[in-house]
Design an enzyme around this catalytic site. Structure first.
Site, PDB file in Angstrom:
ATOM      1  N   HIS A 499       0.845  -1.185   0.000  1.00 34.24           N
ATOM      2  CA  HIS A 499       0.000   0.000   0.000  1.00 34.24           C
ATOM      3  C   HIS A 499       0.882   1.238   0.000  1.00 34.24           C
ATOM      4  O   HIS A 499       0.820   2.079   0.877  1.00 34.24           O
ATOM      5  CB  HIS A 499      -0.957  -0.044   1.196  1.00 34.24           C
ATOM      6  CG  HIS A 499      -1.852  -1.241   1.189  1.00 34.24           C
ATOM      7  ND1 HIS A 499      -2.597  -1.654   2.259  1.00 34.24           N
ATOM      8  CD2 HIS A 499      -2.136  -2.136   0.194  1.00 34.24           C
ATOM      9  CE1 HIS A 499      -3.278  -2.752   1.946  1.00 34.24           C
ATOM     10  NE2 HIS A 499      -3.007  -3.056   0.695  1.00 34.24           N
TER      11      HIS A 499
HETATM   12  C1  LIG Z   1      -0.124  -9.387  -2.407  1.00 32.25           C
HETATM   13  C2  LIG Z   1      -0.957  -8.135  -2.595  1.00 32.25           C
HETATM   14  C3  LIG Z   1      -2.216  -8.042  -1.998  1.00 32.25           C
HETATM   15  C4  LIG Z   1      -2.969  -6.881  -2.158  1.00 32.25           C
HETATM   16  N1  LIG Z   1      -4.203  -6.847  -1.602  1.00 32.25           N
HETATM   17  C5  LIG Z   1      -4.950  -5.724  -1.697  1.00 32.25           C
HETATM   18  C6  LIG Z   1      -6.235  -5.657  -1.101  1.00 32.25           C
HETATM   19  O1  LIG Z   1      -6.724  -6.605  -0.488  1.00 32.25           O
HETATM   20  N2  LIG Z   1      -6.937  -4.505  -1.229  1.00 32.25           N
HETATM   21  C7  LIG Z   1      -6.450  -3.429  -1.886  1.00 32.25           C
HETATM   22  O2  LIG Z   1      -7.124  -2.396  -1.917  1.00 32.25           O
HETATM   23  N3  LIG Z   1      -5.238  -3.478  -2.486  1.00 32.25           N
HETATM   24  C8  LIG Z   1      -4.485  -4.601  -2.410  1.00 32.25           C
HETATM   25  N4  LIG Z   1      -3.267  -4.663  -3.028  1.00 32.25           N
HETATM   26  C9  LIG Z   1      -2.826  -3.490  -3.806  1.00 32.25           C
HETATM   27  C10 LIG Z   1      -3.400  -3.546  -5.220  1.00 32.25           C
HETATM   28  O3  LIG Z   1      -2.955  -4.699  -5.857  1.00 32.25           O
HETATM   29  C11 LIG Z   1      -2.975  -2.286  -5.968  1.00 32.25           C
HETATM   30  O4  LIG Z   1      -3.527  -1.146  -5.309  1.00 32.25           O
HETATM   31  C12 LIG Z   1      -3.475  -2.267  -7.399  1.00 32.25           C
HETATM   32  O5  LIG Z   1      -3.099  -3.434  -8.081  1.00 32.25           O
HETATM   33  C13 LIG Z   1      -2.894  -1.043  -8.105  1.00 32.25           C
HETATM   34  O6  LIG Z   1      -3.273  -1.016  -9.451  1.00 32.25           O
HETATM   35  P1  LIG Z   1      -2.380  -0.205 -10.483  1.00 32.25           P
HETATM   36  O7  LIG Z   1      -3.010  -0.356 -11.798  1.00 32.25           O
HETATM   37  O8  LIG Z   1      -2.145   1.156  -9.932  1.00 32.25           O
HETATM   38  O9  LIG Z   1      -0.937  -0.915 -10.426  1.00 32.25           O
HETATM   39  P2  LIG Z   1      -0.482  -2.404 -10.784  1.00 32.25           P
HETATM   40  O10 LIG Z   1      -1.538  -3.380 -10.478  1.00 32.25           O
HETATM   41  O11 LIG Z   1       0.839  -2.593 -10.143  1.00 32.25           O
HETATM   42  O12 LIG Z   1      -0.299  -2.360 -12.351  1.00 32.25           O
HETATM   43  C14 LIG Z   1       0.719  -1.599 -12.947  1.00 32.25           C
HETATM   44  C15 LIG Z   1       1.195  -2.308 -14.196  1.00 32.25           C
HETATM   45  O13 LIG Z   1       2.144  -1.455 -14.838  1.00 32.25           O
HETATM   46  C16 LIG Z   1       3.188  -2.249 -15.370  1.00 32.25           C
HETATM   47  N5  LIG Z   1       4.374  -1.397 -15.522  1.00 32.25           N
HETATM   48  C17 LIG Z   1       5.122  -0.823 -14.552  1.00 32.25           C
HETATM   49  N6  LIG Z   1       6.120  -0.102 -15.086  1.00 32.25           N
HETATM   50  C18 LIG Z   1       6.006  -0.226 -16.426  1.00 32.25           C
HETATM   51  C19 LIG Z   1       6.753   0.292 -17.516  1.00 32.25           C
HETATM   52  N7  LIG Z   1       7.804   1.079 -17.335  1.00 32.25           N
HETATM   53  N8  LIG Z   1       6.368  -0.038 -18.777  1.00 32.25           N
HETATM   54  C20 LIG Z   1       5.290  -0.842 -18.986  1.00 32.25           C
HETATM   55  N9  LIG Z   1       4.557  -1.364 -17.981  1.00 32.25           N
HETATM   56  C21 LIG Z   1       4.898  -1.049 -16.721  1.00 32.25           C
HETATM   57  C22 LIG Z   1       3.359  -3.355 -14.352  1.00 32.25           C
HETATM   58  O14 LIG Z   1       3.990  -4.480 -14.935  1.00 32.25           O
HETATM   59  C23 LIG Z   1       1.921  -3.615 -13.916  1.00 32.25           C
HETATM   60  O15 LIG Z   1       1.307  -4.636 -14.669  1.00 32.25           O
HETATM   61  C24 LIG Z   1      -2.471  -5.805  -2.912  1.00 32.25           C
HETATM   62  C25 LIG Z   1      -1.215  -5.904  -3.521  1.00 32.25           C
HETATM   63  C26 LIG Z   1      -0.470  -7.059  -3.381  1.00 32.25           C
HETATM   64  C27 LIG Z   1       0.847  -7.143  -4.057  1.00 32.25           C
END
Ligand SMILES: Cc1cc2nc3c(=O)[nH]c(=O)nc-3n(C[C@H](O)[C@H](O)[C@H](O)COP(=O)(O)OP(=O)(O)OC[C@H]3O[C@@H](n4cnc5c(N)ncnc54)[C@H](O)[C@@H]3O)c2cc1C
Ligand code: SF4
Length: 579
Positions: A499
């Site tokens: 987080h």
């Molecule tokens: C084990 C675990 C449990 C969790 N449980 C919860 C929960 O219960 N409740 C909750 O609210 N949140 C939880 N989270 C947090 C939640 O997963 C994230 O808040 C959410 O996935 C964020 O979404 P996002 O799209 O911002 O980022 P991400 O899901 O991280 O997606 C970002 C994407 O961008 C890609 N990327 C990064 N840099 C580059 C680049 N330079 N070029 C191309 N692609 C790139 C990555 O490969 C990734 O696929 C948890 C996280 C983990 C790891």
């Protein structure tokens, strides 16, 4: 030689929850969207028969490979930061769907208080309640303004929940009923009710029943299989981007996905971004993807890194406390307490988000006049399921190997219950993100450097929450209770939570925020930075409900931007609501 690709209306950097929501909404509106994802493609079927704890929980098969790219870390700016080479405090996602594929699924809304935290604190307790090194700000949006977008995210994901008695106004009920309760959850519920608190089922993206979302995507009923957090769901019962928003975007015919596409730079000139540069990790070839709008959806850490690397926005300088990119990096005060019971509780079955919660000690739901900290955290008993390798709870003082350890471990497998919390993390002027001057990733680009430590606010909050948890475990009838009240320096080794927040914060004043309340950069109208990077502080909840809501709002903003011929969507104000 860099190959130039055909121009798109929108390019997203990363395709997880945020990239998926942007892609779904804009492709449905008829725009051409290119999604660049550095990891592999993945789908629900890939996880069939893969309940392998060693592979996913011990060896982190779904996570970013830290030998290719990591962060460097130090507690304070007079230390030398070193690269994080093994997973510990937080787990970074990669591949189509990002961390949304292996998340747990606890899906909260933040409190109305969170969005106006500075104003409300001053109004109720006076300005002196805010430490001078706490860069606390309002978010430039109210809960009421964000509420329709929370509702949209919950309906896309089919969230199963029960109303939080302390929550803000809801325009509609949760789309599916709360998860089932279990004997352990009922024990927590009865104990907290007896203490005068208001327990309720935590909001869950592991669905209580089969559900079809407004885009026609079906999510199935959770099987309580226990292999949830850090695993993909082979039942299609955990809402994630690969069973909701990404197929929605793909079915429009307007979405073009490139996997193994690692974006290294945002190309820009005179305040306008023209596209991004990326490397195809399978061939090493470099490409330029031109677009009218560039959307960073690469999680908090890479959103910040790409802006700094591409020289967009003013980097934060902790000495002068000027600049904005990298500012207000926050984390959380997350910990568990254990209690041992005579009676056995079957904790084999469980789900990532299955839990009974109280919110009586979160936000400003309780009086802070006599307390030496602000905010709070939700307290819960979670039943995530016990898996064979990592479940070995033994009372304090038990040896960590040998006969006694084995006997205690077997005896207590069903007799230990833990009560946990996620305490808020408020910004401190000394906690920030910038580029590391020494270490680089596999492509030779600087790693992101994290400078972060806990402060008095965090320590006092932890001690307070630990006392409440101890009281609850006692009321539940536990013996051998162990709840650690002490909080040392932040350590990247033990897992705490993924987080991470801040670094590209939102607000209503361009001098103290990087993006407006559509997550549009103040100084680059066609760059939107979407994710928890926009949080001006981190609340005492999991973040993704708020991340999803903000992504829906950003999608609306991008659509307005494209259909109205560009420009700033919000008029910046000189605000009094910041430090
Ligand atoms: C084990 C675990 C449990 C969790 N449980 C919860 C929960 O219960 N409740 C909750 O609210 N949140 C939880 N989270 C947090 C939640 O997963 C994230 O808040 C959410 O996935 C964020 O979404 P996002 O799209 O911002 O980022 P991400 O899901 O991280 O997606 C970002 C994407 O961008 C890609 N990327 C990064 N840099 C580059 C680049 N330079 N070029 C191309 N692609 C790139 C990555 O490969 C990734 O696929 C948890 C996280 C983990 C790891
Ligand atoms: S616990 Fe439920 S949602 Fe989680 S992986 Fe198992 S079936 Fe899927």
């Amino acid at each position: 030689m860099v190959q130039r690709l055909e121009k798109a209306d929108v390019v997203t950097v990363g395709v997880g929850w945020t990239g998926g929501i942007i892609a779904a909404e804009l492709t449905k509106a008829g725009y051409k969207v290119v999604g660049l994802e550095r990891g592999a493609e993945q789908k629900t079927e890939d996880f069939l028969q893969t309940k392998d704890e060693l592979r996913f929980d011990s060896r982190y098969d779904l996570l970013q490979n830290l030998s290719n790219e990591t962060i460097t870390f130090r507690n304070t700016s007079d230390m030398t930061a070193l690269p994080m080479r093994e997973y510990g405090a937080f787990h970074l996602g990669t591949g189509l769907g990002g961390a949304g594929v292996h998340w747990s699924g606890v899906t909260w809304r933040f409190l109305p208080y969170d969005f106006e935290i500075r104003s409300q604190t001053i109004e109720k307790y006076g300005e002196e309640k805010i430490d001078t090194d706490m860069s606390l700000q309002d978010w430039g949006i109210t809960y009421e303004e964000l509420e329709p977008y929370y509702d949209r995210f919950e309906k896309t994901a089919g969230i199963s929940g029960e109303e939080n008695p302390y929550g803000g106004f809801r325009s509609d009920d949760y789309p599916t009923p709360p998860m089932k309760t279990t004997p352990a959850l009922r024990l927590f519920k009865n104990a907290t009710e007896e203490m005068g608190y208001q327990p309720f089922m935590a909001p869950s993206a592991n669905l209580s029943e089969q559900y079809t979302n407004p885009d026609g995507k079906t999510i199935y009923q959770c099987q309580f299989c226990s292999f949830c957090s850090r695993y993909g769901c082979d039942f299609g019962a955990k809402s994630d981007p690969i069973n909701t928003v990404i197929p929605t975007a793909q079915e429009t015919g307007n979405f073009e996905l490139h996997t193994y596409a690692n974006v290294t730079e945002i190309i820009h000139e005179d305040g306008v971004a023209t596209g991004v540069r990326f490397v195809d990790l399978t061939t090493g070839m470099e490409y330029e993807q031109p677009a009218d709008v560039v959307v960073l959806t690469s999680f908090v850490l890479n959103n910040v890194r790409l802006l700094l690397q591409s020289e967009l926005g003013q980097p934060y300088d902790p000495e002068s406390q000027t600049g904005i990119i990298g500012k207000n990096y926050c984390y959380q005060v997350e910990f568990d307490g254990q209690g041992f019971f005579e009676e056995k509780y079957n904790m084999h079955m469980g789900a990532g988000a299955l839990g009974m919660a109280i919110d009586d000690f979160n936000g400003d739901n309780f009086d802070h006049s006599e307390l030496d900290f602000l905010h709070g955290g939700w307290i819960s008993l979670r039943q995530n399921g016990r898996t064979p390798i990592s479940s070995n709870a033994v009372p304090a003082g038990t040896p960590s190997f040998g006969r006694e350890f084995k006997e205690q471990s077997i005896y207590n497998f069903y007799r230990m219950l833990s009560v946990g919390t996620q305490g808020a993390s408020l910004p401190n002027v000394n906690n920030y993100l910038d580029l590391d001057p020494t270490y680089t990733d596999e492509l030779g680009n600087p790693l992101l450097r994290m400078t972060f430590d806990f402060h008095e606010q965090d320590r006092n909050l932890r001690a307070f929450l630990a006392e409440r948890m101890e009281e609850i475990l006692t009321q539940m009838g536990a013996s051998d209770i162990s709840v650690d009240k002490e909080l040392g320096s932040f350590d990247v080794e033990p897992y705490q939570s993924t987080h991470n927040t801040g670094g590209v914060i939102m607000g209503d004043d361009p001098e103290t925020s990087a993006v407006n309340n559509y997550l549009q950069m103040w100084d680059h109208d066609n760059v939107f930075v979407v994710g928890a990077s926009a949080f001006a502080h981190n609340s005492g909840y999991n973040p993704t409900g708020t991340v999803g809501a903000l992504a829906y709002r950003a999608a609306e903003g991008i659509e307005n931007y494209l259909s109205n011929g560009g420009g700033q969507l919000v008029q910046g104000e000189k605000s009094k609501k910041h430090v």
